[in-house]
Design a protein around this motif. Structure first.
Motif, PDB file in Angstrom:
ATOM      1  N   VAL A  35       0.863  -1.183   0.000  1.00  0.00           N
ATOM      2  CA  VAL A  35       0.000   0.000   0.000  1.00  0.00           C
ATOM      3  C   VAL A  35       0.899   1.233   0.000  1.00  0.00           C
ATOM      4  CG1 VAL A  35      -1.829   1.259   1.195  1.00  0.00           C
ATOM      5  CG2 VAL A  35      -1.754  -1.227   1.333  1.00  0.00           C
ATOM      6  N   GLU A  36       0.530   2.245  -0.777  1.00  0.00           N
ATOM      7  CA  GLU A  36       1.322   3.480  -0.816  1.00  0.00           C
ATOM      8  C   GLU A  36       0.423   4.687  -0.558  1.00  0.00           C
ATOM      9  OE1 GLU A  36       3.633   3.847  -4.355  1.00  0.00           O
ATOM     10  OE2 GLU A  36       4.708   1.951  -4.073  1.00  0.00           O
ATOM     11  N   TYR A  37       0.969   5.670   0.170  1.00  0.00           N
ATOM     12  CA  TYR A  37       0.269   6.915   0.461  1.00  0.00           C
ATOM     13  C   TYR A  37       1.192   8.083   0.152  1.00  0.00           C
ATOM     14  CZ  TYR A  37      -3.498   4.516   2.995  1.00  0.00           C
ATOM     15  OH  TYR A  37      -4.565   3.721   3.330  1.00  0.00           O
ATOM     16  N   GLY A  38       0.588   9.171  -0.334  1.00  0.00           N
ATOM     17  CA  GLY A  38       1.348  10.376  -0.583  1.00  0.00           C
ATOM     18  C   GLY A  38       1.520  11.216   0.674  1.00  0.00           C
ATOM     19  N   LYS A  39       2.274  12.285   0.568  1.00  0.00           N
ATOM     20  CA  LYS A  39       2.517  13.180   1.699  1.00  0.00           C
ATOM     21  C   LYS A  39       1.212  13.800   2.187  1.00  0.00           C
ATOM     22  CE  LYS A  39       5.195  17.253   3.043  1.00  0.00           C
ATOM     23  NZ  LYS A  39       6.134  18.324   2.576  1.00  0.00           N
ATOM     24  N   ASP A  40       1.087  13.981   3.511  1.00  0.00           N
ATOM     25  CA  ASP A  40      -0.071  14.586   4.175  1.00  0.00           C
ATOM     26  C   ASP A  40      -1.354  13.768   4.006  1.00  0.00           C
ATOM     27  OD1 ASP A  40       1.459  16.752   5.053  1.00  0.00           O
ATOM     28  OD2 ASP A  40       1.129  17.839   3.168  1.00  0.00           O
ATOM     29  N   SER A  41      -1.205  12.475   3.802  1.00  0.00           N
ATOM     30  CA  SER A  41      -2.379  11.594   3.707  1.00  0.00           C
ATOM     31  C   SER A  41      -2.718  11.030   5.083  1.00  0.00           C
ATOM     32  CB  SER A  41      -2.115  10.441   2.735  1.00  0.00           C
ATOM     33  OG  SER A  41      -1.875  10.922   1.432  1.00  0.00           O
ATOM     34  N   CYS A  42      -3.998  10.764   5.287  1.00  0.00           N
ATOM     35  CA  CYS A  42      -4.457  10.175   6.548  1.00  0.00           C
ATOM     36  C   CYS A  42      -4.618   8.661   6.349  1.00  0.00           C
ATOM     37  CB  CYS A  42      -5.771  10.806   6.988  1.00  0.00           C
ATOM     38  SG  CYS A  42      -6.383  10.183   8.575  1.00  0.00           S
ATOM     39  N   ILE A  43      -3.784   7.892   7.017  1.00  0.00           N
ATOM     40  CA  ILE A  43      -3.846   6.431   6.907  1.00  0.00           C
ATOM     41  C   ILE A  43      -4.878   5.880   7.878  1.00  0.00           C
ATOM     42  CG2 ILE A  43      -2.521   4.298   7.048  1.00  0.00           C
ATOM     43  CD1 ILE A  43       0.009   5.934   6.580  1.00  0.00           C
ATOM     44  N   ILE A  44      -4.840   6.365   9.093  1.00  0.00           N
ATOM     45  CA  ILE A  44      -5.767   5.934  10.134  1.00  0.00           C
ATOM     46  C   ILE A  44      -6.362   7.174  10.798  1.00  0.00           C
ATOM     47  CG2 ILE A  44      -5.930   4.866  12.427  1.00  0.00           C
ATOM     48  CD1 ILE A  44      -3.861   2.845  11.565  1.00  0.00           C
ATOM     49  N   LYS A  45      -7.684   7.176  10.983  1.00  0.00           N
ATOM     50  CA  LYS A  45      -8.349   8.301  11.623  1.00  0.00           C
ATOM     51  C   LYS A  45      -8.940   7.845  12.953  1.00  0.00           C
ATOM     52  CE  LYS A  45     -11.873  11.861  10.937  1.00  0.00           C
ATOM     53  NZ  LYS A  45     -12.926  12.395  10.024  1.00  0.00           N
ATOM     54  N   GLU A  46      -8.617   8.569  13.994  1.00  0.00           N
ATOM     55  CA  GLU A  46      -9.120   8.249  15.327  1.00  0.00           C
ATOM     56  C   GLU A  46     -10.645   8.196  15.337  1.00  0.00           C
ATOM     57  OE1 GLU A  46      -8.837  10.062  19.906  1.00  0.00           O
ATOM     58  OE2 GLU A  46      -7.737  10.999  18.253  1.00  0.00           O
ATOM     59  N   GLY A  47     -11.188   7.123  15.925  1.00  0.00           N
ATOM     60  CA  GLY A  47     -12.633   6.964  15.988  1.00  0.00           C
ATOM     61  C   GLY A  47     -13.220   6.099  14.904  1.00  0.00           C
ATOM     62  N   ASP A  48     -12.492   5.912  13.786  1.00  0.00           N
ATOM     63  CA  ASP A  48     -12.974   5.047  12.713  1.00  0.00           C
ATOM     64  C   ASP A  48     -12.825   3.579  13.101  1.00  0.00           C
ATOM     65  OD1 ASP A  48     -13.566   7.225  11.210  1.00  0.00           O
ATOM     66  OD2 ASP A  48     -11.925   7.002   9.771  1.00  0.00           O
ATOM     67  N   VAL A  49     -13.649   2.736  12.501  1.00  0.00           N
ATOM     68  CA  VAL A  49     -13.527   1.299  12.702  1.00  0.00           C
ATOM     69  C   VAL A  49     -12.450   0.780  11.763  1.00  0.00           C
ATOM     70  CG1 VAL A  49     -14.678  -0.938  12.542  1.00  0.00           C
ATOM     71  CG2 VAL A  49     -15.928   1.056  13.400  1.00  0.00           C
ATOM     72  N   GLY A  50     -11.459   0.085  12.310  1.00  0.00           N
ATOM     73  CA  GLY A  50     -10.337  -0.387  11.503  1.00  0.00           C
ATOM     74  C   GLY A  50     -10.330  -1.891  11.326  1.00  0.00           C
ATOM     75  N   SER A  51      -9.781  -2.334  10.210  1.00  0.00           N
ATOM     76  CA  SER A  51      -9.675  -3.766   9.951  1.00  0.00           C
ATOM     77  C   SER A  51      -8.326  -4.137   9.358  1.00  0.00           C
ATOM     78  CB  SER A  51     -10.788  -4.219   8.996  1.00  0.00           C
ATOM     79  OG  SER A  51     -10.665  -3.553   7.745  1.00  0.00           O
ATOM     80  N   LEU A  52      -7.386  -3.205   9.320  1.00  0.00           N
ATOM     81  CA  LEU A  52      -6.079  -3.450   8.728  1.00  0.00           C
ATOM     82  C   LEU A  52      -4.962  -3.129   9.718  1.00  0.00           C
ATOM     83  CD1 LEU A  52      -6.554  -1.795   5.205  1.00  0.00           C
ATOM     84  CD2 LEU A  52      -6.610  -4.236   5.720  1.00  0.00           C
ATOM     85  N   VAL A  53      -3.881  -3.866   9.613  1.00  0.00           N
ATOM     86  CA  VAL A  53      -2.667  -3.557  10.356  1.00  0.00           C
ATOM     87  C   VAL A  53      -1.559  -3.330   9.337  1.00  0.00           C
ATOM     88  CG1 VAL A  53      -1.995  -5.987  10.607  1.00  0.00           C
ATOM     89  CG2 VAL A  53      -1.112  -4.288  12.184  1.00  0.00           C
ATOM     90  N   TYR A  54      -0.656  -2.414   9.639  1.00  0.00           N
ATOM     91  CA  TYR A  54       0.367  -2.004   8.679  1.00  0.00           C
ATOM     92  C   TYR A  54       1.773  -2.219   9.229  1.00  0.00           C
ATOM     93  CZ  TYR A  54      -3.596   0.620   6.716  1.00  0.00           C
ATOM     94  OH  TYR A  54      -4.819   1.003   6.191  1.00  0.00           O
ATOM     95  N   VAL A  55       2.685  -2.485   8.294  1.00  0.00           N
ATOM     96  CA  VAL A  55       4.118  -2.453   8.571  1.00  0.00           C
ATOM     97  C   VAL A  55       4.721  -1.456   7.592  1.00  0.00           C
ATOM     98  CG1 VAL A  55       6.292  -3.716   8.539  1.00  0.00           C
ATOM     99  CG2 VAL A  55       4.234  -4.827   9.414  1.00  0.00           C
ATOM    100  N   MET A  56       5.455  -0.471   8.112  1.00  0.00           N
ATOM    101  CA  MET A  56       6.030   0.548   7.250  1.00  0.00           C
ATOM    102  C   MET A  56       7.384   0.111   6.705  1.00  0.00           C
ATOM    103  SD  MET A  56       6.811   4.588   7.951  1.00  0.00           S
ATOM    104  CE  MET A  56       5.477   4.591   9.111  1.00  0.00           C
TER     105      MET A  56
END
Length: 312
Positions: A137-158
């Motif tokens: 998975v790739e994200y650009g600068k100033d992107s929000c990967i995880i937002k507090e309060g959202d329901v999550g289902s993914l775990v990441y390794v950078m």
């Protein structure tokens, strides 16, 4: 014969005694409520860690515990366990995804998992499957990967880049390559506890909760079956019913020893029963402190020792 005044005085004493008993009962009930709350809190923590270490083999035990304890008192819950979507009988037929990676990426993911408090106790075979299933998975600068309060289902390794972690608008830390984040999402059906934003372009590896739990449950079932077969091969346990053997299999723990390391010392107090899952061990006996130990035999996979320790 006692006078009316004496009887009234005795009655007052009994009333006071009953009042004190009522007060003591109130205090004990309050203490019981506090203990119950503490037990529930510890049970939640225990379930949390079990879902990482042995999520599959503990399902029957949790159901049994809930039956014995009855309905728990209503407590405020921050997170709740995610129920599996798979039938246990079908887990062996599930095909997991595979995403090719360079040796460097595989090593980075593996080291990141081993460095994470929630995932470092996984078996190497489980870690290898997780590594294989993670996708890029790739994200650009100033992107929000995880937002507090959202329901999550993914775990990441950078793998590349840098991110900033904030909670309620307060900066907690920054993270770089080789770090795991979002891991609670694969353990519990809970909302995100912090916000993660990119500071530069980032490259990540991700795995979803369902895939992770499938790996954990399938591995747990395989281990449980192996443990059951081991226990059935031990003469001491052959007369035990299947239910008891299953409970014993649930509490078995895997321990590793290096080549040449002593497992049991002659004369030492023993309180552990061992079944060999992999490798061989030599059994020796020391008849005299001035003489070399006498070799007795070699034990291998499926053999056991120390069973008498369970009998005291």
């Amino acid at each position: 014969m006692g006078t009316l005044r004496d009887l009234q005085y005795a009655l007052q004493e009994k009333i006071e005694e009953l009042r004190q008993r009522d007060a003591l009962i109130d205090e004990l009930e309050l203490e019981l409520d506090q203990k119950d709350e503490l037990i529930q809190k510890l049970q939640n923590e225990l379930d949390k860690y079990r879902s990482v270490i042995r999520p599959a083999t503990q399902q029957a035990q949790k159901q049994s515990a809930s039956t014995l304890q009855g309905e728990p008192r209503t407590k405020r819950q921050a997170i709740s366990a995610e129920p599996t979507a798979f039938d246990i009988q079908d887990l062996s037929h599930v095909t997991l995804p595979f995403y090719p990676k360079s040796p460097q990426s595989k090593d980075l993911i593996k080291e990141a998992i081993l460095d994470n408090d929630f995932m470092k106790n996984l078996e190497l075979s489980q870690i290898q499957e997780i590594v294989d299933c993670m996708y890029p998975v790739e994200y650009g600068k100033d992107s929000c990967i995880i937002k507090e309060g959202d329901v999550g289902s993914l775990v990441y390794v950078m793998e590349d880049g840098k991110v900033e972690v904030t909670k309620e608008g307060v900066k907690l830390c920054t993270m770089g390559p080789g770090k795991v984040f979002g891991e609670l999402a694969i353990l519990y059906n809970c909302t995100r506890t912090a916000t993660v934003k990119t500071l530069v372009n980032v490259k990540l590896w991700a795995i979803d909760r369902q895939c992770f739990q499938t790996i954990m449950m399938r591995t747990g079932l395989i281990k449980h079956t192996e443990y059951m077969e081991f226990l059935k091969s031990v003469p001491t346990f052959q007369s035990l019913p299947e239910e008891i053997l299953s409970k014993l299999a649930d509490v078995l723990e895997e321990t590793h020893y290096e080549n040449g390391e002593y497992i049991i010392r002659q004369g030492a107090r023993g309180d552990t029963f061992f079944i060999i899952s992999k490798g061989t061990v030599n059994v020796t006996r020391e008849d005299s402190p001035s003489e070399d130990p006498v070799f007795l035999r070699t034990l291998g996979k499926g053999d056991w020792f120390g069973e008498k320790a369970l009998q005291g």
